[in-house]
Scaffold this active site. Structure first.
Site, PDB file in Angstrom:
ATOM      1  N   GLU A 139       0.836  -1.219   0.000  1.00 51.16           N
ATOM      2  CA  GLU A 139       0.000   0.000   0.000  1.00 51.16           C
ATOM      3  C   GLU A 139       0.864   1.259   0.000  1.00 51.16           C
ATOM      4  O   GLU A 139       2.078   1.200   0.247  1.00 51.16           O
ATOM      5  CB  GLU A 139      -0.932   0.000   1.222  1.00 51.16           C
ATOM      6  CG  GLU A 139      -0.192   0.004   2.546  1.00 51.16           C
ATOM      7  CD  GLU A 139      -0.980   0.655   3.679  1.00 51.16           C
ATOM      8  OE1 GLU A 139      -1.517   1.764   3.473  1.00 51.16           O
ATOM      9  OE2 GLU A 139      -1.029   0.054   4.770  1.00 51.16           O
TER      10      GLU A 139
ATOM     11  N   LYS B 272      -3.208  -1.736  15.555  1.00 52.96           N
ATOM     12  CA  LYS B 272      -2.617  -0.966  16.647  1.00 52.96           C
ATOM     13  C   LYS B 272      -3.598  -0.788  17.790  1.00 52.96           C
ATOM     14  O   LYS B 272      -4.804  -0.653  17.556  1.00 52.96           O
ATOM     15  CB  LYS B 272      -2.255   0.431  16.136  1.00 52.96           C
ATOM     16  CG  LYS B 272      -0.988   0.466  15.334  1.00 52.96           C
ATOM     17  CD  LYS B 272      -0.457   1.892  15.275  1.00 52.96           C
ATOM     18  CE  LYS B 272       0.927   1.927  14.701  1.00 52.96           C
ATOM     19  NZ  LYS B 272       0.967   2.106  13.256  1.00 52.96           N
TER      20      LYS B 272
HETATM   21  N1  PSU Z   1      -2.404   1.513  10.676  1.00 57.19           N
HETATM   22  C1  PSU Z   1      -1.059   1.603  10.757  1.00 57.19           C
HETATM   23  N2  PSU Z   1      -0.364   2.273   9.795  1.00 57.19           N
HETATM   24  C2  PSU Z   1      -0.995   2.813   8.711  1.00 57.19           C
HETATM   25  C3  PSU Z   1      -2.415   2.708   8.627  1.00 57.19           C
HETATM   26  C4  PSU Z   1      -3.067   2.034   9.614  1.00 57.19           C
HETATM   27  O1  PSU Z   1      -0.488   1.093  11.701  1.00 57.19           O
HETATM   28  O2  PSU Z   1      -0.325   3.418   7.861  1.00 57.19           O
HETATM   29  C5  PSU Z   1      -3.122   3.273   7.422  1.00 57.19           C
HETATM   30  C6  PSU Z   1      -3.446   2.149   6.423  1.00 57.19           C
HETATM   31  O3  PSU Z   1      -3.344   2.665   5.109  1.00 57.19           O
HETATM   32  C7  PSU Z   1      -4.889   1.822   6.737  1.00 57.19           C
HETATM   33  C8  PSU Z   1      -5.437   3.181   7.080  1.00 57.19           C
HETATM   34  O4  PSU Z   1      -5.597   1.220   5.671  1.00 57.19           O
HETATM   35  O5  PSU Z   1      -4.392   3.803   7.823  1.00 57.19           O
HETATM   36  C9  PSU Z   1      -6.709   3.133   7.875  1.00 57.19           C
HETATM   37  O6  PSU Z   1      -7.256   4.402   7.988  1.00 57.19           O
HETATM   38  P1  PSU Z   1      -8.728   4.608   8.600  1.00 57.19           P
HETATM   39  O7  PSU Z   1      -8.600   4.229  10.044  1.00 57.19           O
HETATM   40  O8  PSU Z   1      -9.019   6.064   8.406  1.00 57.19           O
HETATM   41  O9  PSU Z   1      -9.636   3.710   7.833  1.00 57.19           O
END
Ligand code: PSU
Ligand code: MN
Length: 308
Positions: A25, A160
């Site tokens: 990604e 996390k």
């Molecule tokens: N968690 C991490 N590092 C990241 C992300 C999540 O530890 O870089 C990023 C990923 O791209 C994930 C996104 O798909 O954040 C999720 O965002 P949201 O919670 O807004 O859906």
């Protein structure tokens, strides 16, 4: 393969020859880590994939063009622009394409595009999930819905603890997303090896994971999640990381951070509050996940029976 997505020559060739490919990604580059560590990490991850016998396919949208397989310059560009690039999840794809702008893809959009390109293994750090208080805020990452519907195997180190991990686990269960544990029965919590939650099935080899994933394709089950614990030498102390996370959450609340800004805000704060220590753990676990994902991709490609 779908013509709508621009696939690099190397990745195209690999798809044609049924060679192992690992999707990566780009939100982790633009929004997940600071420059220049983000670019260094992205390049190191690609190198690990190659070393383990697979072809890396980093996915992003550049000037409206969805791409699988980026050049070093393109990765550098995304890393430098950071938060100026749009964080693209499933719902953003059409607008970013039509407006011809740049977008870094989250887990959800990367899964969707990888699947369009014919790539079925994807490595990252952590997935999004149900945030704390999701019961009332409804802040649940689109990643979870994507896992429910798109048949890609996502290899990560769990989620996390900025999230509500038990709620995230329940949500995956409701949506029928199988959660596998790499050589463990405990679901990892990103910076630490265990979350206190269990996985659905422990998996002990790449071949076993490949057999299970192939079967999931036959049953039309949607996505799968393989959780890999951070290697113990890089894991953080539970108390240090918990304290940083609690503080980051308090700051997010005070500053009224909402919507798609929440996750990047928390990631940044945690790095700041741990004096960069959490970033080092983050990098190590991504590299480790990339190696495991590559081994699984190799095992999947060895079986010539095609189900897709
Ligand atoms: N968690 C991490 N590092 C990241 C992300 C999540 O530890 O870089 C990023 C990923 O791209 C994930 C996104 O798909 O954040 C999720 O965002 P949201 O919670 O807004 O859906
Ligand atoms: Mn959200």
């Amino acid at each position: 393969m779908n013509d709508f997505i621009c696939v690099s020559e190397e990745v195209k060739q690999a798809i044609k020859e049924n060679k192992p490919i690992v999707a990566l990604e780009s939100t982790i580059i633009s929004h997940g880590m600071p420059y220049p560590k983000n670019v260094e990490t992205a390049m190191a991850v690609e190198a690990v994939v190659r070393k383990n016998g697979a072809v890396p396919a980093t996915i992003a949208i550049l000037k409206g063009v969805p791409k699988a397989g980026l050049t070093k310059d393109e990765i550098d560009y995304l890393g430098k622009r950071g938060h100026d690039v749009i964080k693209v999840s499933r719902r953003d794809l059409a607008a970013v394409y039509a407006k011809k702008i740049d977008g870094a893809t989250t887990v959800s959009a990367t899964m969707l595009l990888a699947n369009m390109a014919g790539i079925n293994v994807f490595a990252t750090g952590g997935i999004g999930g149900a945030h704390r208080n999701a019961q009332s805020t409804f802040d649940i990452s689109a990643d979870l819905e994507e896992l429910a519907r798109t048949p890609v195997l996502v290899v990560c180190a769990g989620a996390k603890a900025i999230l509500d991990l038990p709620l995230t686990r329940e949500y995956l269960e409701t949506k029928g997303v199988p959660v596998y544990g790499w050589k463990t029965s405990n679901m990892p919590a990103f910076y630490t090896q265990t979350s206190g939650l269990t996985v659905d099935y422990r998996v002990d080899s790449a071949e076993e994971m490949a057999d299970i994933f192939r079967a999931s394709r036959e049953f039309n089950m949607g996505g799968s999640l393989l959780t890999v614990p951070i290697p113990s030498e890089f894991a953080m102390s539970e108390t240090a990381i918990t304290e940083a996370i609690e503080q980051a959450l308090r700051q997010a609340e005070k500053q009224n951070i909402k919507g798609k800004e929440v996750t990047p805000f928390l990631l940044e704060k945690v790095v700041e509050l741990t004096g960069g220590k959490s970033l080092e753990s983050n990098i190590k676990l991504v590299l480790n996940n990339a190696a495991v994902a590559s081994n699984v991709a190799v095992a999947i490609s060895k079986n010539r029976r095609k189900f897709w």
